[in-house]
Design a protein around this motif. Sequence first.
Motif, short mmCIF file in Angstrom:
data_model
loop_
_atom_site.label_atom_id
_atom_site.label_comp_id
_atom_site.label_asym_id
_atom_site.label_seq_id
_atom_site.Cartn_x
_atom_site.Cartn_y
_atom_site.Cartn_z
N PRO A 49 0.81 -1.21 0.00
CA PRO A 49 0.00 0.00 0.00
C PRO A 49 0.85 1.26 0.00
N GLY A 51 2.19 2.54 2.66
CA GLY A 51 1.67 3.29 3.78
C GLY A 51 2.67 3.59 4.89
N CYS A 52 3.58 2.65 5.19
CA CYS A 52 4.40 2.86 6.38
C CYS A 52 5.49 3.90 6.13
N ILE A 97 5.88 6.09 14.25
CA ILE A 97 5.07 4.87 14.39
C ILE A 97 5.16 4.37 15.84
N ILE A 153 -0.49 -0.85 13.24
CA ILE A 153 0.32 0.20 12.62
C ILE A 153 -0.17 0.52 11.22
N MET A 154 -1.36 0.08 10.89
CA MET A 154 -1.99 0.37 9.60
C MET A 154 -1.16 -0.12 8.41
N ARG A 156 -1.94 -2.72 6.82
CA ARG A 156 -3.01 -3.19 5.95
C ARG A 156 -2.79 -4.61 5.41
N ALA A 173 -10.03 -0.76 6.66
CA ALA A 173 -9.70 0.46 7.41
C ALA A 173 -10.98 1.21 7.74
N VAL A 174 -11.07 1.70 8.95
CA VAL A 174 -12.18 2.56 9.34
C VAL A 174 -11.60 3.80 10.02
N ALA A 180 -7.57 6.32 12.47
CA ALA A 180 -7.73 5.29 11.44
C ALA A 180 -7.17 3.97 11.97
N ARG B 187 -12.81 2.96 0.11
CA ARG B 187 -12.41 3.96 1.08
C ARG B 187 -11.67 5.07 0.35
N CYS B 344 -6.29 10.85 5.83
CA CYS B 344 -7.04 9.60 5.73
C CYS B 344 -6.47 8.56 6.68
N GLY B 345 -5.23 8.75 7.08
CA GLY B 345 -4.63 7.82 8.02
C GLY B 345 -3.86 6.69 7.36
N LYS B 346 -3.73 6.74 6.04
CA LYS B 346 -3.08 5.62 5.37
C LYS B 346 -1.57 5.59 5.63
N CYS B 347 -0.90 6.71 5.50
CA CYS B 347 0.55 6.66 5.66
C CYS B 347 0.96 7.24 7.01
N SER B 348 2.01 6.66 7.60
CA SER B 348 2.37 7.00 8.97
C SER B 348 2.77 8.46 9.15
N PRO B 349 3.58 9.05 8.26
CA PRO B 349 3.98 10.43 8.55
C PRO B 349 2.80 11.38 8.65
N ARG B 351 -0.47 10.45 9.20
CA ARG B 351 -1.39 10.04 10.25
C ARG B 351 -0.87 10.45 11.63
N ILE B 352 0.39 10.14 11.89
CA ILE B 352 0.92 10.38 13.23
C ILE B 352 1.68 11.72 13.28
N LEU B 389 2.54 10.11 1.54
CA LEU B 389 2.11 9.42 0.32
C LEU B 389 1.48 10.36 -0.70
#
Lengths: 590, 486, 129
Positions: A49, A51-52, A97, A153-154, A156, A173-174, A180, B187, B344-349, B351-352, B389
């Motif tokens: 994804p 995402g991290c 994270i 940690i999302m 996914r 995901a919600v 999130a 989503r 949206c909370g998808k990527c860590s930077p 979101r957090i 992202l």
Amino acid sequence: MNMVKLIIDGKHVEVPENTTLLKAAKTVGIDIPTLCYFELKDMNIENRPGGCRVCVVEVRGRRNLAPACNTMVAEGMEVFTHNIRVLNARRTVLELILSDHPAECLTCSKNGNCELQSMAQQLGVREIPYAGEQSKYRKDTSPAIIRDVDKCIMCRRCEMMCNDVQTVGALSAVNRGFMAVVAPAFEMNLEKSTCTYCGQCVSVCPTGALTEVDHSRNVINSLADPAKTVVVQTAPAVRAALGEEFGLEPGTLVTGKMVAALRRLGFDYVFDTDFAADLTIMEEGSELLDRLTRYLKGDKEVKLPILTSCCPGWVNFFEHNFPEMLDIPSTAKSPQQMFGPVAKEYFAKKLGIDRKNMIVVSIMPCLAKKYECQREEFKVNGDPDVNYSLSTRELAHLIKQSNIDFNALPEEDFDNPLGASTGAAVIFGATGGVIEAACRTAYELYTGKKLEKVDFTELRGLENIRHATLDFDGLPINIGIAHGLGNARKLLEDIRAGKSQFHAIEIMACPGGCIGGGGQPYHHGNSEIIKQRSAAIYREDSGKPIRKSHENPFIQELYREFLGKPLGEKSHHLLHTHYFDKSVGDFIEE
Amino acid sequence: MAKQIRIALRNCGVIDPERIEDYIARDGYMALASVLTDLSPEAVIEILKKSGLRGRGGGGFPAGIKWEITRNVVADQKYVVCNADEGDPGAFMDRSILEGDPHVVLEAMTINGYCTGASRGLIYIRAEYPLAVERLKTAMGQSRSMGLLGENILGTGFNFDIDIRYGAGAFVCGEETALIHSMEGLRGEPTVKPPFPSVEGYLKKPTNVNNVETFANIPIIINKGWKWFSSIGTEKSKGTKVFALAGKINNVGLIEVPMGTTLREVIYEIGGGIQYGKAFKAAQTGGPSGGCLTVKHLDTPIDYDNLIAAGSMMGSGGLIVMDEDDCMVAIAKFYLEFTVEESCGKCSPCRIGNKRLFELLEKITQGNGTMDDIDKLRNLGTVIKETSLCGLGQSSPNPVLSTIDNFPEEYHEHVTGKKCRSKVCKSLMQYLVVADKCIGCTLCARNCPVDAISGERKQVHFIDQSKCIKCGACMDKCKFNAIIIN
Amino acid sequence: MAKLETANALMELREALKEKGAALSQANSPLSTIQVKVTMATCGIASGSKPVFEFMKDELSKRNIPAKVTQVGCMGFCYAEPTIEITIPGKSPVIFGYVNLKKADEIIEHFIRKGEEIEGSIQINYETA
């Protein structure tokens, strides 16, 4: 295939186009750290994804850093994976994270097996400069799986497994932003969702956000109770993976040591689910033959294909998604649930003890088994046929906390009578194994001839959906095999549409079959481990003196002494079940 | 002298948006007619490329090139998407166009369909814009019944029709990949580009996504020619830009100025200056993704590149003016609060990281900040920008970074002096009684909601700072100006 | 509206509409009637332009002043909503802001009927392409 040349950390790299920077770097020995990225090679399973953001690298000419897992190579690209800018950014992302992750590593069930922990170790994080509020969620415990998503940690991965691979759609995901998280719809309890407890989410979760419900404490208590006779059964896939927990090479067979360890743990009888697997073949194989014969005679009532029913995740799946087809799967119970009544109704009587004083424990590569043994229809006056189901991982913990040096154990044999099994039963652990075992028996019963070539290699492998036509002495039998519920869904939809050409279909919920089950030691995305386990299973089969279920002398004895004949009245009562329409979700009432 | 040229807004306030006849009388659908009968798709794309029109949604990507990329992808189905998910706080350019001139968007999308080879268009619009939706639907019905939309448009054999999709109020869905996922029923969160939507978009098909204002420029460029259009604006930014002028300015409103207009002209000539004659402090462009422009930028010509050079961005066109009463730290916090909510909370930077930026700003505005926190803001902001992202996270630290750059002294005052010069950050304020003005009327004490004020009748009153919640009620009630903020 | 079968049909329609003065920019009004445009975008409606629109329609007709009252989109003067634009044949259009029913009445009686200059007009500060 067009090749692309680029430079990574000063090294010249040449890879096919559409290769990610992550994989291109690997070809020259550069291992870019990843967290959300996950791949099971050769099984079409990939999660990227992006995402991290731990895998970010610098690409010359780009304003921002690029995620290596999601950036394709381009001609002339110049990439830096560990310059100061990248290292700072990567560390900061990881610190972020960690700042939203409970620091309870010491008591976390993933302690020592957590990818986030390893990453913090690898990047040398010693403090968390951006400490702040942590997201908090309700802990959710289902019959098999615990969601402790404070630790999510999302990445996914679970969502990918649940939706793309399994097509179960229980997790996604919600919420937005900081809140999130991955959860069932409306953040309802997993138990209320369409979850099948296949446990694939657990097997890919990098942290302790998704884990199994641990029943080992109950087992310890039972073992300590002098009034109880405690019987254990071990599933075929366990012996091919348990050794990994003790540092042995993947694919090491530890059948004998496992038996020895269970005996030292204090189990009164160490039996084998393989025995019940042989029994399953007798019942399910007979059912297949019965349906096939009636079908060939022109019986319009009979439904084909017949579907295997030994996988509880799969049973949950069709109860949720294909309620109009509940009469298609075999009515034979799974080996775990055949073992239960045989132990409590046959063996207990032999011992002269009441079934209430017998505790049956199963060691399973599976989390859905935990749910299966709690089903109401598998209880007699509230007493479950199988009391507790432990995962391979839980057994390993149990052995470790009982001061047993596993690797130094001698090899011991299962107890009789419920410990004897054939090669046909062992291969239940790998995708295609159940149907192969069934065919070994069905062939001989149908043709009356001896099967010379026992190995149906055409049924083996790891392709998502496989099919083969076997020659039953002139009668072509079409076999279909699917592992992974998404693949199962395809075969099911064909049946629903009237397009299926198969006579029999084997379905396993987990990719690879039980060897890749949700209760097995964590493979961390290394598909070689799954292949090695599979090889071990087939090795065990070929080393067995008896390789056809109906030739198991103790099975023959059981029918003689107790059951009568396959599909007989007693079998019907003890070894067969029926299925329920679980399609109507009741989540609205929450 | 007119500082404004209305191109995108040319019909707004002129025609009845619910009457297609009004639009046609203003040369509506003439561009479509000439495109369908006289011009090849390549020729139209060429006109757009030469016109220099860049995307008005914020990114500024050349529209002609985007169309060309979509055109060049071979696919059995393509889509045209109009991004009407206007989400910047204080921005309403798209809504005004859709409410005032809906047909221009339909016409431009149809032209886009002809050029890219798409037969279907989708308008992704906020559900909070009911009037715009209603007028769009009316317009679609009219143009369909007149053969300007649907099958065999104007008898040319070209088919194109448009549907509406509703956004559920997520800022991130203005990002085109998130928008597409939202339309697909998934989503609303972005995916990594490439692949760009032009190559792989809605339902995995090539999808040309343009913003409302971009589309509103298309028909007139075709009618009046690229030379006319490119004669307006600066070298690299052609045409005009619509801004929603808001904040501490006299003439709050919707303006459309040629690219290259200076901030001074916008604020003082068009906007009528700062309210109550106060001093201009900063202007925020680009909404929560942009940065602030200050006094030193007043004479900078506004265009895509200059705004980026100034640490801000064009964005979709929100322009919020701030005066001496605005605290820049609090402003940064306001925008961060928005992005924390809208990530949206998808990527860590994102979101957090944004949450942590917000927490640091809160710490500073509460008087608990340290100089180290300012460094943290800067470092963290930079990492969030370069690792996030999508465009949201890649720009969300801008308000913080640009206020730190432009107003470092305000941050320092909050941290070292525990002082907010604009008297916005309540934790740093003290309401005090001026002894020689207080006559002891007790009005303040009687109005204090937390009983923080004590004092005998005809005696000087006293405010207990440990109880005071800084609501300001005492100051409002005092008839003798005896209460001040320190 | 009938379906337009060709591009030429569209052009013919446009010419016909132009002659009838269906919709006009401020500058090129050939109409002999008075034109009244009331901004009816969300911002205008929220500030109260709907009753003003109804009032102008009803009252002009009641007071026997031939005029064409139409709704239009945003003119850009958000700070002064509701705004209305009056074009008297032969004269430049004039925009009034902050129009309530009282102001609307004043506009009809003094600006339109008597041709007096009244307060509250807004300088039009843009060209339209």
